[in-house]
Design an enzyme around this catalytic site. Structure first.
Site, PDB file in Angstrom:
ATOM      1  N   TYR A   1     -10.294  -4.520   3.823  1.00  0.00           N
ATOM      2  CA  TYR A   1      -9.300  -4.170   4.894  1.00  0.00           C
ATOM      3  C   TYR A   1     -10.089  -3.981   6.078  1.00  0.00           C
ATOM      4  O   TYR A   1     -10.938  -2.982   6.077  1.00  0.00           O
ATOM      5  CB  TYR A   1      -8.819  -2.717   4.355  1.00  0.00           C
ATOM      6  CG  TYR A   1      -7.559  -2.425   5.370  1.00  0.00           C
ATOM      7  CD1 TYR A   1      -7.499  -2.429   6.582  1.00  0.00           C
ATOM      8  CD2 TYR A   1      -6.683  -1.734   4.764  1.00  0.00           C
ATOM      9  CE1 TYR A   1      -6.636  -2.135   7.427  1.00  0.00           C
ATOM     10  CE2 TYR A   1      -5.515  -0.975   5.488  1.00  0.00           C
ATOM     11  CZ  TYR A   1      -5.675  -1.217   6.828  1.00  0.00           C
ATOM     12  OH  TYR A   1      -4.572  -0.752   7.668  1.00  0.00           O
TER      13      TYR A   1
ATOM     14  N   ASP B   1      -5.691   9.035  10.147  1.00  0.00           N
ATOM     15  CA  ASP B   1      -4.338   8.531  10.304  1.00  0.00           C
ATOM     16  C   ASP B   1      -3.695   9.324  11.787  1.00  0.00           C
ATOM     17  O   ASP B   1      -3.926  10.325  12.160  1.00  0.00           O
ATOM     18  CB  ASP B   1      -3.145   9.087   9.252  1.00  0.00           C
ATOM     19  CG  ASP B   1      -3.453   8.074   8.008  1.00  0.00           C
ATOM     20  OD1 ASP B   1      -3.337   6.969   8.224  1.00  0.00           O
ATOM     21  OD2 ASP B   1      -3.827   8.597   6.951  1.00  0.00           O
TER      22      ASP B   1
ATOM     23  N   GLU C   1       0.859  -1.226   0.042  1.00  0.00           N
ATOM     24  CA  GLU C   1      -0.123   0.028   0.065  1.00  0.00           C
ATOM     25  C   GLU C   1       0.791   1.276  -0.078  1.00  0.00           C
ATOM     26  O   GLU C   1       1.907   1.234   0.941  1.00  0.00           O
ATOM     27  CB  GLU C   1      -0.848  -0.056   1.311  1.00  0.00           C
ATOM     28  CG  GLU C   1      -1.839  -1.178   1.196  1.00  0.00           C
ATOM     29  CD  GLU C   1      -2.769  -1.075   2.363  1.00  0.00           C
ATOM     30  OE1 GLU C   1      -2.673  -0.244   3.553  1.00  0.00           O
ATOM     31  OE2 GLU C   1      -3.837  -1.991   2.704  1.00  0.00           O
TER      32      GLU C   1
END
Length: 269
Positions: free
Chosen positions: A175, A60, A49
């Site tokens: 994911y 994040d 990724e």
């Protein structure tokens, strides 16, 4: 079959999980980042990724936020990220590569242009954190029509009622974000991951990769016994943050990748 389908099928035959590594394009600079990218498959990464730097990476944690800041300070942009993929593909035609990030840079670049350039560069899939399935027409549908997989995030708060909607347009792999929080946050218990994988398998036949909070070879091995893929990002990026120079950053990332790969590959022996 796409590169992602081929890779996960090969690993299923080998009875092992994939090591999925995340690094941010252009961190700490273009040249060092490209060397890291090119070195990851030899160090044991099965799927890569590659983060598309953005000024506001809201999903994040501190490690990847700082990676974005370093990359942007080094003048990384989406065009350079696609060029990095092209240079990676000159030496590697088999490792699946997924671009991960946010919709704003893609929108600014132009969706049609981005999909065409990504396809030409050799991108296999997209993870766009802030684009829910209600906006499939904006990127997911045209990307998949061009042969680029669109990988969805599912979380501990994605309930059984919501899951079919999230998974309907998914391809490549699913994911699973194992903790409710940002990247680099605390890790989930084995029991939680087992329950999550069991629940997801009731809704999809796609490979399931687990991420967020996996930092050590031992933890990676534990997850590799339960899922089809193990995603590690912040731990690798920390190697760049603490390095004194580019070579230390390159060596640190690739060394940890090798250790993680050994953990994943030994998990089901």
């Amino acid at each position: 079959m796409s590169r992602l389908q081929t890779r996960f099928a090969e690993l299923k035959e080998q009875n092992r999980a994939a090591l999925v590594t995340f690094v941010t394009a252009g961190d700490p600079n273009y040249e060092a980042s490209l060397k890291i990218l090119k070195g990851l498959p030899k160090a044991g990464a099965d799927v890569i990724e590659l983060g598309m730097p953005f000024t506001d990476p809201m999903a994040d944690g501190p490690a990847i936020q700082l990676a974005n800041i370093r990359a942007l300070a080094a003048k990384q942009n989406l065009a350079k990220t696609l060029q990095m993929v092209r240079e990676f593909r000159q030496d590697d035609s088999t490792t699946p590569l997924v671009l991960m990030g946010y919709f704003n840079p893609i929108h600014k670049y132009g969706v049609e242009r981005f999909i065409a350039d990504a396809q030409e560069a050799g991108v296999d899939g997209l993870i766009v954190v802030d684009l829910p399935p209600e906006h499939n027409r904006d990127l997911c549908d045209p990307a998949q029509a061009a042969g680029i997989d669109f990988i969805r995030l599912t979380t501990p708060t994605t309930d059984d009622k919501r899951l079919p909607t999230v998974l309907a347009g998914s391809s490549g792999f699913v994911y699973y974000v194992s903790v409710a929080g940002v990247t680099g946050a605390g890790s989930a218990t084995v029991e939680h991951v087992q329950e999550a994988v069991t629940r997801l398998r009731r809704h999809t036949d796609l490979p399931i990769s687990i991420g967020f909070g996996i930092r050590t070879p031992e933890h990676a091995a534990t997850i590799a016994r339960l899922a089809d893929g193990v995603v590690v990002g912040s731990a690798l990026i920390d190697q760049i943050a603490k390095a004194d120079n580019d070579q230390q950053a390159i060596d640190g990332v690739l060394s940890l990748c090798s250790q993680l790969a050994e953990g994943v590959r030994s998990a089901r022996r």
